[in-house]
Write an enzyme that holds these catalytic residues in place. Structure first.
Site, PDB file in Angstrom:
ATOM      1  N   LYS A 171       0.863  -1.178   0.000  1.00  0.00           N
ATOM      2  CA  LYS A 171       0.000   0.000   0.000  1.00  0.00           C
ATOM      3  C   LYS A 171       0.901   1.229   0.000  1.00  0.00           C
ATOM      4  O   LYS A 171       1.507   1.586   1.015  1.00  0.00           O
ATOM      5  CB  LYS A 171      -0.897  -0.001   1.254  1.00  0.00           C
ATOM      6  N   GLY A 224       6.389   5.203   8.546  1.00  0.00           N
ATOM      7  CA  GLY A 224       5.600   6.438   8.514  1.00  0.00           C
ATOM      8  C   GLY A 224       5.765   7.191   9.817  1.00  0.00           C
ATOM      9  O   GLY A 224       6.724   6.979  10.567  1.00  0.00           O
ATOM     10  N   THR A 228       0.971   7.647  13.468  1.00  0.00           N
ATOM     11  CA  THR A 228       0.294   6.594  12.684  1.00  0.00           C
ATOM     12  C   THR A 228       0.795   5.227  13.151  1.00  0.00           C
ATOM     13  O   THR A 228       0.018   4.273  13.259  1.00  0.00           O
ATOM     14  CB  THR A 228       0.586   6.744  11.166  1.00  0.00           C
ATOM     15  N   GLY A 229       2.091   5.143  13.450  1.00  0.00           N
ATOM     16  CA  GLY A 229       2.693   3.882  13.881  1.00  0.00           C
ATOM     17  C   GLY A 229       2.050   3.352  15.155  1.00  0.00           C
ATOM     18  O   GLY A 229       1.855   2.145  15.316  1.00  0.00           O
ATOM     19  N   GLU A 246       8.957   1.477  11.398  1.00  0.00           N
ATOM     20  CA  GLU A 246      10.045   2.413  11.098  1.00  0.00           C
ATOM     21  C   GLU A 246       9.425   3.800  11.145  1.00  0.00           C
ATOM     22  O   GLU A 246       8.709   4.194  10.222  1.00  0.00           O
ATOM     23  CB  GLU A 246      10.607   2.143   9.698  1.00  0.00           C
ATOM     24  N   CYS A 280      13.662  10.461   7.161  1.00  0.00           N
ATOM     25  CA  CYS A 280      13.576  10.085   8.574  1.00  0.00           C
ATOM     26  C   CYS A 280      14.942  10.209   9.234  1.00  0.00           C
ATOM     27  O   CYS A 280      15.049  10.609  10.380  1.00  0.00           O
ATOM     28  CB  CYS A 280      13.057   8.661   8.697  1.00  0.00           C
TER      29      CYS A 280
HETATM   30  P1  NAD Z   1       2.185   8.656   7.430  1.00  0.00           P
HETATM   31  O1  NAD Z   1       2.243   7.994   8.761  1.00  0.00           O
HETATM   32  O2  NAD Z   1       1.259   9.793   7.265  1.00  0.00           O
HETATM   33  O3  NAD Z   1       1.802   7.601   6.286  1.00  0.00           O
HETATM   34  C1  NAD Z   1       2.544   6.417   6.097  1.00  0.00           C
HETATM   35  C2  NAD Z   1       1.653   5.398   5.411  1.00  0.00           C
HETATM   36  O4  NAD Z   1       0.621   5.011   6.312  1.00  0.00           O
HETATM   37  C3  NAD Z   1       0.950   5.895   4.154  1.00  0.00           C
HETATM   38  O5  NAD Z   1       0.929   4.875   3.178  1.00  0.00           O
HETATM   39  C4  NAD Z   1      -0.451   6.178   4.670  1.00  0.00           C
HETATM   40  O6  NAD Z   1      -1.407   6.133   3.647  1.00  0.00           O
HETATM   41  C5  NAD Z   1      -0.625   5.041   5.652  1.00  0.00           C
HETATM   42  N1  NAD Z   1      -1.692   5.226   6.644  1.00  0.00           N
HETATM   43  C6  NAD Z   1      -2.239   6.379   7.099  1.00  0.00           C
HETATM   44  N2  NAD Z   1      -3.229   6.101   7.982  1.00  0.00           N
HETATM   45  C7  NAD Z   1      -3.307   4.759   8.100  1.00  0.00           C
HETATM   46  C8  NAD Z   1      -4.124   3.868   8.868  1.00  0.00           C
HETATM   47  N3  NAD Z   1      -5.087   4.302   9.692  1.00  0.00           N
HETATM   48  N4  NAD Z   1      -3.914   2.549   8.740  1.00  0.00           N
HETATM   49  C9  NAD Z   1      -2.936   2.079   7.933  1.00  0.00           C
HETATM   50  N5  NAD Z   1      -2.147   2.863   7.172  1.00  0.00           N
HETATM   51  C10 NAD Z   1      -2.322   4.199   7.259  1.00  0.00           C
HETATM   52  O7  NAD Z   1       3.704   9.045   7.102  1.00  0.00           O
HETATM   53  P2  NAD Z   1       4.228   9.966   5.889  1.00  0.00           P
HETATM   54  O8  NAD Z   1       3.835  11.374   6.210  1.00  0.00           O
HETATM   55  O9  NAD Z   1       3.841   9.345   4.595  1.00  0.00           O
HETATM   56  O10 NAD Z   1       5.805   9.784   6.034  1.00  0.00           O
HETATM   57  C11 NAD Z   1       6.619  10.630   6.768  1.00  0.00           C
HETATM   58  C12 NAD Z   1       6.978  10.018   8.114  1.00  0.00           C
HETATM   59  O11 NAD Z   1       7.601   8.744   7.908  1.00  0.00           O
HETATM   60  C13 NAD Z   1       7.992  10.830   8.892  1.00  0.00           C
HETATM   61  O12 NAD Z   1       7.635  10.851  10.252  1.00  0.00           O
HETATM   62  C14 NAD Z   1       9.292  10.057   8.703  1.00  0.00           C
HETATM   63  O13 NAD Z   1      10.265  10.284   9.691  1.00  0.00           O
HETATM   64  C15 NAD Z   1       8.789   8.656   8.687  1.00  0.00           C
HETATM   65  N6  NAD Z   1       9.763   7.777   8.026  1.00  0.00           N
HETATM   66  C16 NAD Z   1      10.449   6.840   8.771  1.00  0.00           C
HETATM   67  C17 NAD Z   1      11.426   6.037   8.181  1.00  0.00           C
HETATM   68  C18 NAD Z   1      12.202   5.022   8.964  1.00  0.00           C
HETATM   69  O14 NAD Z   1      12.804   4.135   8.358  1.00  0.00           O
HETATM   70  N7  NAD Z   1      12.229   5.087  10.282  1.00  0.00           N
HETATM   71  C19 NAD Z   1      11.680   6.176   6.819  1.00  0.00           C
HETATM   72  C20 NAD Z   1      10.972   7.135   6.086  1.00  0.00           C
HETATM   73  C21 NAD Z   1      10.005   7.920   6.711  1.00  0.00           C
END
Ligand code: NAD
Length: 481
Positions: A171, A224, A228-229, A246, A280
């Site tokens: 997804k 993400g 959200t995590g 992550e 990130c």
């Molecule tokens: P986000 O949490 O908004 O979205 C991530 C994913 O989750 C998307 O595909 C989104 O559609 C999905 N999502 C949203 N709501 C959901 C739900 N209720 N159930 C299941 N899935 C859902 O994150 P973003 O804004 O796309 O990404 C940026 C964030 O990601 C930053 O905080 C960044 O630090 C983090 N990030 C972490 C790493 C790592 O390896 N630690 C790498 C890259 C980005």
């Protein structure tokens, strides 16, 4: 119009609904994609479950061969895919090509490991008996991917999942589905059995949520935001799914007084402003020893001033370098609010601190690379993750002070120390609370090393042979003769 890829073929959503994907630099529509729903996810998951028996029993060497072929097919389209990624995500096309190259390397890395999975034989206290540990794939996996590195972060999930014999439904973030769809289509063309690798596009709260709730999905790999995590973990763990998270980071970079200042300046510049700061593992808090502070910060400001914001498809005159727009307008608003909050609390703007002016910027989410000093500890730019081109710089007088401040964050993803002194290196490696420490090195996620966080940066690891462990379950076997 792009289609999802489910059970070996292109698919519209059952509802027939679509949405537009827009270029963050120009506001133009790049393409439209299906707005998938729960039913579309169920179709992909059912196909993945049906394919699992065949794929998990396919000889590991054959799985490896198909993954190598899949990686090669994607790589042959690198240029077109990089341009598509640039247009849907906003990053400069050269950076997008680098992301495609990293994806290729990562898939090849796991293809190579597919046939190297080993178990063990164990002596037991029982007579005429011995034990074995064999390692089995988990079943259907769900990969939930963010928009900042849509392709590499999909690869860090798909590579180990398929190498280990699992099937997977991807997804992508709602705003970056296009390159993902094409990559998954190409990987399927390598000859993966139908249903082994699918992609469903649509809103996180619908498509992602169904992956979390669907009982046939046994493993969720999520990248993400930390907020959200938290939700992902609470829903998926309720169903005893295996989960890796992550999440966000606020990586500290410490520059000691014996550092190679110019190398460290480059490390800070690339480490913070690559991908417009949307990483990130970006350098998000910079701690510089008093003795080298003025030299370091002066040089950093003049180097970062070389960035020229603009459409990632175009290149500025040398020595200028391209920085693309932020991916979304909301993300730019957040960076603006964090800068304003810091200034209100006494911060001094050394560079940027505003949107660029001019008609050419009117339709994109542009923001100037920004460096701040005298930033109060309770500013949002310190206490929150800054996801964009914003770097607060702090003067410190000792390593103890730097590490103590570095560890004040709720996050613990990456970190770096720049010094020639072995004692400093050992102290930092030992005491910084983070999943990764780079020593005199750019913040970068190598495929060869485990990558992940502690504290609010999540749990579990991607990259490295370690990532395979999260796609295999050990099974204890007792054999009596
Ligand atoms: P986000 O949490 O908004 O979205 C991530 C994913 O989750 C998307 O595909 C989104 O559609 C999905 N999502 C949203 N709501 C959901 C739900 N209720 N159930 C299941 N899935 C859902 O994150 P973003 O804004 O796309 O990404 C940026 C964030 O990601 C930053 O905080 C960044 O630090 C983090 N990030 C972490 C790493 C790592 O390896 N630690 C790498 C890259 C980005």
């Amino acid at each position: 119009m792009a289609k999802m890829f489910i059970a070996g073929e292109g698919a519209d959503s059952v509802t027939g609904q679509t949405y537009e994907v827009r270029n963050p630099a120009t506001g133009e529509v790049v393409d439209t994609v299906p707005k998938g729903n729960e039913q579309d996810v169920r179709s992909a998951v059912d196909a993945a479950q049906a394919a699992f028996d065949e794929w998990s029993h396919t000889p590991a060497e054959e799985r490896a061969r198909l993954l190598f072929k899949a990686a090669a097919l994607v790589d042959a389209e690198r240029k077109n895919l990089a341009e598509l990624l640039c247009r849907e995500q906003g990053k400069p096309v050269q950076e997008a090509a680098g992301e495609m190259e990293h994806f290729h390397h990562g898939i090849e890395f796991y293809a190579g490991l597919a046939s190297k999975v080993r178990g063990s034989q164990v002596p037991l206290p029982a007579k005429n008996a011995y034990g074995m540990v064999i390692r089995k794939p988990l079943g259907v996996c769900g990969a939930i991917v963010p928009w900042n590195f849509p392709i590499t972060l999909m690869g860090t999930k798909v590579g180990p999942a398929l190498a280990a014999g699992n099937t997977i439904v991807v997804k992508p973030a709602s705003t970056t589905p296009l390159t993902t769809i094409r990559v998954i289509e190409l990987m399927n063309q390598a000859g993966l059995p139908k249903g082994v690798l699918s992609v469903v596009t649509g809103p996180g709260g619908v498509v992602g949520e169904e992956l979390l709730q669907n009982p046939k999905v046994r493993r969720i790999a999520f990248t993400g935001e930390s907020a959200t995590g938290k939700h992902v973990a609470s829903v998926a763990c309720g169903d005893f799914k295996r989960v890796t998270l992550e999440l966000g980071g606020s990586d500290p970079m410490i520059v000691c007084d014996d550092a190679d200042v110019q190398k460290a300046v480059t490390g800070a510049m690339v480490g913070r402003f690559w991908n417009a700061g949307l990483a990130c593992l970006a350098v998000k808090r910079l701690f510089v020893f008093d003795k080298v502070y003025d030299e370091f910060v002066g040089s950093l400001v003049s180097k970062v001033a070389r960035y020229e914001v603009g459409d990632g498809m175009t290149r500025p005159e040398k020595p200028k370098i391209r920085m693309g727009p932020l991916h979304t307008a909301a993300q730019r608003d957040e960076i603006e609010d964090q800068v304003k909050d810091a200034i209100d609390r006494g911060a001094k703007v050394l560079l940027g601190g505003a949107r660029p002016e001019g008609d050419q910027y009117a339709r994109g989410n542009f923001y100037l690379p920004t460096i701040l000093e005298n930033v109060a500890e309770d500013s949002r730019a310190v206490t929150e993750e800054t996801f964009g081109p914003l770097l607060p710089v702090f003067r410190v007088t000792s390593l103890d002070e730097a590490i103590e401040k570095a560890n004040r964050s709720i996050y613990g993803l990456g970190s770096s120390i720049w010094t020639k002194n072995l004692d400093n290196i050992e102290t930092a490696v030992d005491r910084i609370e983070a999943g990764n420490v780079w020593v005199n090195s750019l913040h970068y996620g190598y495929d060869e090393l485990p990558f992940g966080g502690v504290k609010a940066s999540g749990f579990g690891r991607e990259h490295g042979p370690e990532a395979l462990e999260y796609y295999l379950e050990p099974k204890g076997v007792v054999i009596t003769r």
